[in-house]
Design an enzyme around this catalytic site. Sequence first.
Site, PDB file in Angstrom:
ATOM      1  N   LYS A  26      54.138  13.124  27.963  1.00 28.51           N
ATOM      2  CA  LYS A  26      55.383  12.918  28.683  1.00 28.51           C
ATOM      3  C   LYS A  26      56.379  13.959  28.191  1.00 28.51           C
ATOM      4  O   LYS A  26      56.217  14.499  27.099  1.00 28.51           O
ATOM      5  CB  LYS A  26      55.895  11.500  28.519  1.00 28.51           C
ATOM      6  CG  LYS A  26      56.000  10.996  27.093  1.00 28.51           C
ATOM      7  CD  LYS A  26      56.288   9.505  27.134  1.00 28.51           C
ATOM      8  CE  LYS A  26      56.565   8.917  25.779  1.00 28.51           C
ATOM      9  NZ  LYS A  26      55.361   8.559  25.047  1.00 28.51           N
ATOM     10  N   SER A  83      58.031   9.498  16.844  1.00 29.14           N
ATOM     11  CA  SER A  83      58.727   9.438  18.121  1.00 29.14           C
ATOM     12  C   SER A  83      60.188   9.013  17.990  1.00 29.14           C
ATOM     13  O   SER A  83      60.951   9.638  17.276  1.00 29.14           O
ATOM     14  CB  SER A  83      57.972   8.490  19.049  1.00 29.14           C
ATOM     15  OG  SER A  83      58.514   8.537  20.327  1.00 29.14           O
ATOM     16  N   HIS A  84      60.536   7.915  18.619  1.00 23.70           N
ATOM     17  CA  HIS A  84      61.924   7.443  18.673  1.00 23.70           C
ATOM     18  C   HIS A  84      62.274   6.562  17.473  1.00 23.70           C
ATOM     19  O   HIS A  84      63.399   6.086  17.374  1.00 23.70           O
ATOM     20  CB  HIS A  84      62.111   6.634  19.954  1.00 23.70           C
ATOM     21  CG  HIS A  84      61.082   5.556  20.046  1.00 23.70           C
ATOM     22  ND1 HIS A  84      59.759   5.847  20.288  1.00 23.70           N
ATOM     23  CD2 HIS A  84      61.155   4.234  19.849  1.00 23.70           C
ATOM     24  CE1 HIS A  84      59.069   4.724  20.255  1.00 23.70           C
ATOM     25  NE2 HIS A  84      59.874   3.733  19.986  1.00 23.70           N
ATOM     26  N   ASP A  94      59.744  13.643  23.923  1.00 21.87           N
ATOM     27  CA  ASP A  94      58.926  13.286  25.094  1.00 21.87           C
ATOM     28  C   ASP A  94      59.554  12.198  25.956  1.00 21.87           C
ATOM     29  O   ASP A  94      59.184  12.029  27.104  1.00 21.87           O
ATOM     30  CB  ASP A  94      57.483  12.939  24.688  1.00 21.87           C
ATOM     31  CG  ASP A  94      57.392  11.822  23.665  1.00 21.87           C
ATOM     32  OD1 ASP A  94      58.443  11.263  23.292  1.00 21.87           O
ATOM     33  OD2 ASP A  94      56.260  11.514  23.228  1.00 21.87           O
ATOM     34  N   ARG A  95      60.511  11.467  25.406  1.00 21.70           N
ATOM     35  CA  ARG A  95      61.171  10.429  26.217  1.00 21.70           C
ATOM     36  C   ARG A  95      62.478  10.956  26.799  1.00 21.70           C
ATOM     37  O   ARG A  95      63.044  11.923  26.290  1.00 21.70           O
ATOM     38  CB  ARG A  95      61.508   9.214  25.352  1.00 21.70           C
ATOM     39  CG  ARG A  95      60.300   8.534  24.793  1.00 21.70           C
ATOM     40  CD  ARG A  95      60.695   7.292  24.044  1.00 21.70           C
ATOM     41  NE  ARG A  95      59.510   6.573  23.624  1.00 21.70           N
ATOM     42  CZ  ARG A  95      59.439   5.265  23.447  1.00 21.70           C
ATOM     43  NH1 ARG A  95      60.507   4.530  23.638  1.00 21.70           N
ATOM     44  NH2 ARG A  95      58.326   4.690  23.088  1.00 21.70           N
ATOM     45  N   ASP A 147      60.965  13.202  19.204  1.00 22.63           N
ATOM     46  CA  ASP A 147      60.004  14.290  19.410  1.00 22.63           C
ATOM     47  C   ASP A 147      60.062  14.877  20.816  1.00 22.63           C
ATOM     48  O   ASP A 147      59.197  15.674  21.195  1.00 22.63           O
ATOM     49  CB  ASP A 147      58.586  13.822  19.081  1.00 22.63           C
ATOM     50  CG  ASP A 147      58.119  12.691  19.975  1.00 22.63           C
ATOM     51  OD1 ASP A 147      58.973  11.911  20.438  1.00 22.63           O
ATOM     52  OD2 ASP A 147      56.911  12.575  20.221  1.00 22.63           O
ATOM     53  N   ASP A 198      64.418  11.847  22.921  1.00 22.23           N
ATOM     54  CA  ASP A 198      64.158  11.119  21.669  1.00 22.23           C
ATOM     55  C   ASP A 198      63.750  12.045  20.530  1.00 22.23           C
ATOM     56  O   ASP A 198      63.812  13.272  20.658  1.00 22.23           O
ATOM     57  CB  ASP A 198      63.072  10.055  21.900  1.00 22.23           C
ATOM     58  CG  ASP A 198      61.708  10.666  22.103  1.00 22.23           C
ATOM     59  OD1 ASP A 198      61.645  11.804  22.594  1.00 22.23           O
ATOM     60  OD2 ASP A 198      60.699  10.027  21.754  1.00 22.23           O
TER      61      ASP A 198
HETATM   62  C1  G16 Z   1      54.311   5.693  22.766  1.00 21.24           C
HETATM   63  C2  G16 Z   1      53.271   6.028  23.775  1.00 21.24           C
HETATM   64  C3  G16 Z   1      53.665   5.501  25.116  1.00 21.24           C
HETATM   65  C4  G16 Z   1      53.971   4.015  25.046  1.00 21.24           C
HETATM   66  C5  G16 Z   1      55.002   3.751  23.980  1.00 21.24           C
HETATM   67  C6  G16 Z   1      55.251   2.290  23.721  1.00 21.24           C
HETATM   68  O1  G16 Z   1      55.485   6.384  23.080  1.00 21.24           O
HETATM   69  O2  G16 Z   1      53.088   7.422  23.860  1.00 21.24           O
HETATM   70  O3  G16 Z   1      52.632   5.771  26.005  1.00 21.24           O
HETATM   71  O4  G16 Z   1      54.433   3.566  26.268  1.00 21.24           O
HETATM   72  O5  G16 Z   1      54.566   4.314  22.760  1.00 21.24           O
HETATM   73  O6  G16 Z   1      54.130   1.710  23.195  1.00 21.24           O
HETATM   74  P1  G16 Z   1      54.147   0.232  22.615  1.00 21.24           P
HETATM   75  O7  G16 Z   1      54.660  -0.626  23.731  1.00 21.24           O
HETATM   76  O8  G16 Z   1      52.720  -0.046  22.260  1.00 21.24           O
HETATM   77  O9  G16 Z   1      55.089   0.209  21.440  1.00 21.24           O
HETATM   78  P2  G16 Z   1      56.215   7.257  21.994  1.00 21.24           P
HETATM   79  O10 G16 Z   1      57.344   7.893  22.718  1.00 21.24           O
HETATM   80  O11 G16 Z   1      56.627   6.255  20.952  1.00 21.24           O
HETATM   81  O12 G16 Z   1      55.185   8.215  21.501  1.00 21.24           O
END
Ligand code: G16
Length: 543
Positions: free
Chosen positions: A376, A113-114, A281-282, A279, A277
């Site tokens: 997302k 992800s990010h 999705d954000r 990938d 971000d």
């Molecule tokens: C992932 C999840 C999200 C979550 C985020 C933060 O996002 O898909 O649903 O809100 O992690 O999670 P945590 O607070 O446990 O670090 P992404 O964009 O990283 O895939």
Amino acid sequence: MDIITVETSPIEGQKPGTSGLRKKTRTFMEPHFLENFVQSIWTGIGGVQGKTLVLGGDGRYFSDRAAQVILRMAAASGAAKVIVGRNALVSTPAASNLIRQRETDGGIILSASHNPGGPNGDFGVKFNTPNGGPAPESVTSRIFEATKAISTYQIMEAQDVDLDALGTHSLGRMAIEVVDPVEDYARLMSEIFDFDKLRALFSGGFRMRFDAMHAVTGPYAHAILEGHLGAPEGTVVNGTPSPDFGGGHPDPNPIWAKDLMDLMYGDDAPDFGAASDGDGDRNMIVGRSCYVGPSDSLAVLAANATLVPRYSGGLKGVARSMPTSQALDRVALRLDCDCYETPTGWKFFGNLLDAGRATLCGEESAGTGSDHVREKDGLWAVLFWLNILAERDIPVAELMEDHWRTYGRNYYSRHDYEAVDADKASELMAALHGRLPSLPGTAVAGQEVEWADEFAYDDPVDGSRAEAQGLRIGTKSGGRVVFRLSGTGTEGATIRVYLEKAETDPEKLAQDPQEALLEMIALAEEVSELSERTGRTKPDVFT
Ligand code: G16
């Protein structure tokens, strides 16, 4: 081509977190690490014999190698077909769409992800189920169990497949279809939003900057914003995906998207700024001198949803993760639609979306999405905002003022303490957990505590229960503090402190959130003894 059975043994630490398995890239590159996990996915989903899967990711360092390994393992275990984005590049929402559109048996997304990429960065592997969404806990726990019992994996001995060449290839008896990842996604967007209206917006001189942060949305944003919608060339910056995201941190928030923030708060700011971000999705939304926090953005989308063609008939319901601000609840109350509160993690929205109980979902962690996919969706959120702005014809700042006047404002911030010693973080959470029952009725940092609990979620669709999803404290004045340990970090523990305060006084709607939240910040410190326990006096990141 030979299929080899490789002897292996369980590797510690393969428990999927909030969103799949995330580790340091070097960990994923260790012998058998990736293979063990992939074979465990096959076991957790009942094998891949005769199945069709989607494979893609954000193109971060090691993705190209990992994709070849996964293809050889899928072929060795009898998969019928894998649909792969060209060069294994597919954004997370586009992968969700492909899984759904092509009615496949699920897919693997390679992304952290990010989180930063590169040999010293992070890597991740996530399985999405046939509905296009992240595997629910029932599936991830089967995968985890398999990682603890694994003794062999199967892999085909073969040359690399040319993933740059669109079309169908084969690996043993398995077909590999290399697709243009942007095409289907762009079509989906054109069915959701009023592209004519958006074209007119840009041809009327509306100026925008989209920062793709050297990550996967670059090609999508170029094609949709500059191609389909006619935004001038140069609207999209940092639009070529790179394995280490240009050495940056592809996290769309005011800290990591600082260039965009500087532009948007400068003299010649365009009308609208956005970023996505690693990938895709954000999202981050920023108007001229007006940053819109993720929780507020979600509330604005809900309040204005009927301006978008796909949602013109209204929303069936909305959902937010528990730590997300309750700004959405205010809108849902007015719209008279259900508002669900789920644990952190997009996987918890899947059942609500599948059952038609929610149309729109979102999280404070910069994610918003709808029932068009089961992830997302960063670019979708940006187009949603553009569609609203095209209809309402007012600047972002004015829109926010109007929103807060209408619904009230939930001041909100998240303070992150990163790479904290894991034992100290657990001790802090355990001590706070122990204090919760004694807090209601007492005053902490001058605030009267009304309620305190540990959040648990009963899924209204399948009846499953998720426990221990965060510690919450609510004050009589309408404030809330939530403590959680992140499930996506790769180093020590990250303590997240979510701060919120409701305000309806029209005279007090224009404060700086950190100022407005000072009392809640003091309460959080006093109740958790965070600085004493961790030695940290200020957060590493606040959003
Ligand atoms: C992932 C999840 C999200 C979550 C985020 C933060 O996002 O898909 O649903 O809100 O992690 O999670 P945590 O607070 O446990 O670090 P992404 O964009 O990283 O895939």
